[in-house]
Design a protein around this motif. Structure first.
Motif, mmCIF file in Angstrom:
data_model
loop_
_atom_site.group_PDB
_atom_site.id
_atom_site.type_symbol
_atom_site.label_atom_id
_atom_site.label_comp_id
_atom_site.label_asym_id
_atom_site.label_seq_id
_atom_site.Cartn_x
_atom_site.Cartn_y
_atom_site.Cartn_z
ATOM 1 N N ALA A 72 0.801 -1.217 0.000
ATOM 2 C CA ALA A 72 0.000 0.000 0.000
ATOM 3 C C ALA A 72 0.836 1.271 0.000
ATOM 4 O O ALA A 72 0.342 2.326 -0.418
ATOM 5 C CB ALA A 72 -0.941 0.007 1.207
ATOM 6 N N THR A 73 2.074 1.231 0.457
ATOM 7 C CA THR A 73 2.985 2.361 0.637
ATOM 8 C C THR A 73 2.432 3.338 1.682
ATOM 9 O O THR A 73 1.226 3.363 1.981
ATOM 10 C CB THR A 73 3.275 3.138 -0.663
ATOM 11 N N ALA A 74 3.322 4.160 2.202
ATOM 12 C CA ALA A 74 2.930 5.137 3.214
ATOM 13 C C ALA A 74 2.022 6.228 2.667
ATOM 14 O O ALA A 74 1.439 6.994 3.436
ATOM 15 C CB ALA A 74 4.178 5.766 3.836
ATOM 16 N N ARG A 186 3.674 -11.102 -12.735
ATOM 17 C CA ARG A 186 3.124 -10.021 -11.916
ATOM 18 C C ARG A 186 2.815 -8.845 -12.847
ATOM 19 O O ARG A 186 3.724 -8.276 -13.455
ATOM 20 C CB ARG A 186 4.124 -9.592 -10.843
ATOM 21 N N THR A 187 1.555 -8.497 -12.957
ATOM 22 C CA THR A 187 1.163 -7.407 -13.848
ATOM 23 C C THR A 187 0.291 -6.412 -13.102
ATOM 24 O O THR A 187 -0.415 -6.754 -12.149
ATOM 25 C CB THR A 187 0.384 -7.930 -15.062
ATOM 26 N N ALA A 188 0.325 -5.175 -13.565
ATOM 27 C CA ALA A 188 -0.515 -4.142 -12.978
ATOM 28 C C ALA A 188 -1.992 -4.469 -13.171
ATOM 29 O O ALA A 188 -2.821 -4.193 -12.309
ATOM 30 C CB ALA A 188 -0.175 -2.790 -13.598
ATOM 31 N N GLY A 215 3.326 -0.673 -8.219
ATOM 32 C CA GLY A 215 4.257 -1.258 -7.263
ATOM 33 C C GLY A 215 4.241 -2.771 -7.302
ATOM 34 O O GLY A 215 5.291 -3.423 -7.223
ATOM 35 N N PHE A 216 3.065 -3.341 -7.448
ATOM 36 C CA PHE A 216 2.944 -4.796 -7.533
ATOM 37 C C PHE A 216 3.697 -5.332 -8.750
ATOM 38 O O PHE A 216 4.378 -6.352 -8.688
ATOM 39 C CB PHE A 216 1.469 -5.186 -7.615
#
Length: 303
Positions: A72-74, A186-188, A215-216
């Motif tokens: 999720a990031t800050a 892994r794709t957006a 990010g994923f």
């Protein structure tokens, strides 16, 4: 206090290697720029790598450390930071080391729970914070609870926001539903579909949704540290006043079942289910209600 070097202003944070990160990092900075108050970006050196902390609110305010959920990031605290800062907190939103974000991990992965807790010890030391209020969402809630059990003298008050693996396991079938997300490639697009499915397609901040997806797909994240739920005996040792705030429509677990377990394990805790919220929209879709619960709990003198 540890002898770790002090946190320093970070006008030009280090960029992790990989050309595909440029779009992700630009999206991160754009999301942070949209916070409704000025943000000071800090880099905290630790033995595990440099940790990004997005700080806001009065410098002499009561420290409040925020731990985001996986991926999720800050930046996910955009709808909450201003209210918490306005209530007098020095808000310290941390990018988890090894997770998508602007923190960097100087090793292939953390070596388990002791390393994860040691990293957070080092972050607080580097910030010059001997004790703080601590809030975590999802996986960040599990880390926050584990840290409060590890270092009770450093956690004044504890807020767990739809935490996973704290009081019950995942909802039956949930892990099967996310299996396609975990399989290569892994794709957006996979990440966007996952968020839309889990949230019912409503309540997500579009910019944050895209940042999560990028990010994923493009961030070289390390395997996260996981572990068992705290035992009943461990939970009985928790000393920090605790808020457990659950999303009624969370698909990761059954909110009312988690609430019942939390009340039994922590009879003195404040346990509330937020109507209409899902796991991934709790922080953004109902900001007024979330901020009311958090500021009331974290600033009890204002009740």
């Amino acid at each position: 206090m540890s002898a770790h070097p002090a946190a320093r202003p970070d006008p030009s944070p280090a960029v992790p290697p990989g050309a595909r990160l440029a779009t992700f990092l630009a999206a991160y900075d754009e999301a942070l720029a949209r916070w409704p108050l000025p943000v000071e970006t800090l880099t905290v050196p630790t033995p595990y790598g440099a940790t990004r902390v997005n700080a806001c609110g009065p410098r002499e305010g009561r420290p409040l450390v925020l731990l985001h959920g996986g991926g999720a990031t800050a930046t996910c605290w955009s709808a909450t930071a201003a209210a918490l800062a306005g209530a007098g907190h020095r808000v310290l939103a941390v990018d988890l080391v090894g997770d998508p974000g602007r923190s960097t991990l100087d090793r292939p992965r953390l070596g388990g729970l002791p390393d994860l807790l040691g990293w957070l010890d080092a972050v607080l030391d580097g910030l010059g914070v001997p004790a703080a209020d601590l809030a975590g969402h999802s996986y960040g809630g599990w880390i926050a609870l584990r840290y409060a059990l590890h270092a009770p003298a450093r956690v004044r008050r504890l807020a767990l926001l739809d935490p996973t693996q704290c009081f019950t396991g995942f909802r039956p079938g949930y892990l099967l539903s996310v299996l396609p997300l975990l399989l290569p490639p892994r794709t957006a697009a996979k990440a966007r579909a996952y968020l839309d499915r889990e949230s019912g397609g409503t309540g997500l901040d579009p910019a944050w949704r895209e940042l999560y997806a990028l990010g994923f797909a493009d961030f070289p994240a390390a395997r996260p540290v996981t572990g068992p739920r705290p035992s009943a005996a461990e939970l009985r040792t928790l000393t920090a006043p605790t808020l457990v705030l659950l999303a009624e429509r969370s698909r990761t677990h059954q909110a009312h079942t988690v609430a019942a377990h939390a009340r039994r394990a922590l009879p003195d805790a404040t346990v509330t289910v937020v109507p209409g919220a899902s796991h991934h929209t709790l922080l953004t879709a109902h900001p007024d209600e979330l901020n009311r619960h958090l500021t009331t709990f974290l600033t009890p003198d204002r009740r």
